[in-house]
Design an enzyme around this catalytic site. Sequence first.
Site, short mmCIF file in Angstrom:
data_model
loop_
_atom_site.label_atom_id
_atom_site.label_comp_id
_atom_site.label_asym_id
_atom_site.label_seq_id
_atom_site.Cartn_x
_atom_site.Cartn_y
_atom_site.Cartn_z
N HIS A 369 0.82 -1.22 0.00
CA HIS A 369 0.00 0.00 0.00
C HIS A 369 0.85 1.26 0.00
CE1 HIS A 369 -3.76 -2.14 1.83
NE2 HIS A 369 -3.76 -2.18 0.53
N ALA A 370 1.88 1.29 0.85
CA ALA A 370 2.68 2.51 0.97
C ALA A 370 3.38 2.84 -0.34
CB ALA A 370 3.72 2.35 2.09
#
Length: 412
Positions: A369-370
């Site tokens: 996600h990051a």
Amino acid sequence: MIVPLVEAVSGTCGGKAGALGALLRAGLPVPDGFVVSYDAYLAAVRDLDLGGPGDPDAMRPAIEARPVHASVIDALGRALDELGDPPVAVRSSAANEDTGQASAAGQHESFLAVRGAGEVADAVRACWASLFSPRAIDYRRDDRRDDRRDDRPSDDLAMAVIVQRHLDAEVSGVMFTPADPHGATEIEASWGLGPSVVGGTVTPDAYRVAEDGSVTRTIADKRTRLDRRGRQLVVSDVPAPARDRPAIDDATATRLARLGGEIAALRGGPQDIEWAIADGRTWVLQARPVTAAPPPPSGTSDTPAGALTGTPGSRGTVTGTARIVRGPGDFARVHPGDILVCPFTDPAWTPLLRIAAGVVTETGGVLSHAAIVARELGIPAVLGVPDATGRLHDGTVITIDGSTGAVTATEA
């Protein structure tokens, strides 16, 4: 109010559920379940007294404070009974989620190992409320991706919730199908449940499957795993002999790539796919459009002398002040233009990524996600730099190259 997952469409059940419904209708391997449609959310928030139209700061506590209506709990109980009342995964499916313009990667709540109508109802309510969490509001307001501020009234937003049979995965991961029909499929894999990979708390194995089926792989030191124990999720150490053992073999990577190709053809473009293997069977947990592809392999070994090295996560080069961030207690120390140096990031850190010039992590892969959010925001990212928070000093000037994975410091 309750829609079988196989019948879900995005107009009433959100982009995430709509995609899974389409895959089920095509006969692809998606865990069975149902969706609590927009109607239930809209009914729950329709008469909330918020003291002003669409105040997002008031919406979240108001939703959290209100008990789920008995009719919703009864409907959940009946739907769970039809599944056999197993442990389930409860996941958000918002109206603005998983579009081709913005993934909303990790911005809304998801829960695993939930059991019983009461617990599921609580998780559903938490998913509704997460539409107005600080990180979700910040994501929608991000003017680097969209010049319009999120001043829409709250009733223009809607949240559906997916309830699916929980899978006790032996291996799980993420796959990006290529934008170029002759390109390679990128796969990341690690032991246990998927949040370790998507959340960046482990550095996963990386596989690159070429059009001809040939596989290039980089095997990581996978130190922890996440598993269900009853109704709890437990992080445990991976036994030493398994840490550097491949999570999947090349034949499995090739089969995953073929499955990814089917999904991309069905969905009409390159896909970001979460997958899991349980009891020897491969399952698809999510499929959404790729909003920001990872950097291609750098193909260069011209790393500056003394540089730390990691995995290129988001293109670009930037120089700035290193800010060591080990958790939320350090958030207030981050200033615009700083470069985050952290063990890992989770979706709650999105507001920091919005003001940071770049990010360096000790764990995580390019499909986490990051990394996705960093690419959407256009900031460089280097992932999986061992002991970055110890080897780089807070307040020093560093340069990171998100295309080659090099991190250089002016002082050691």
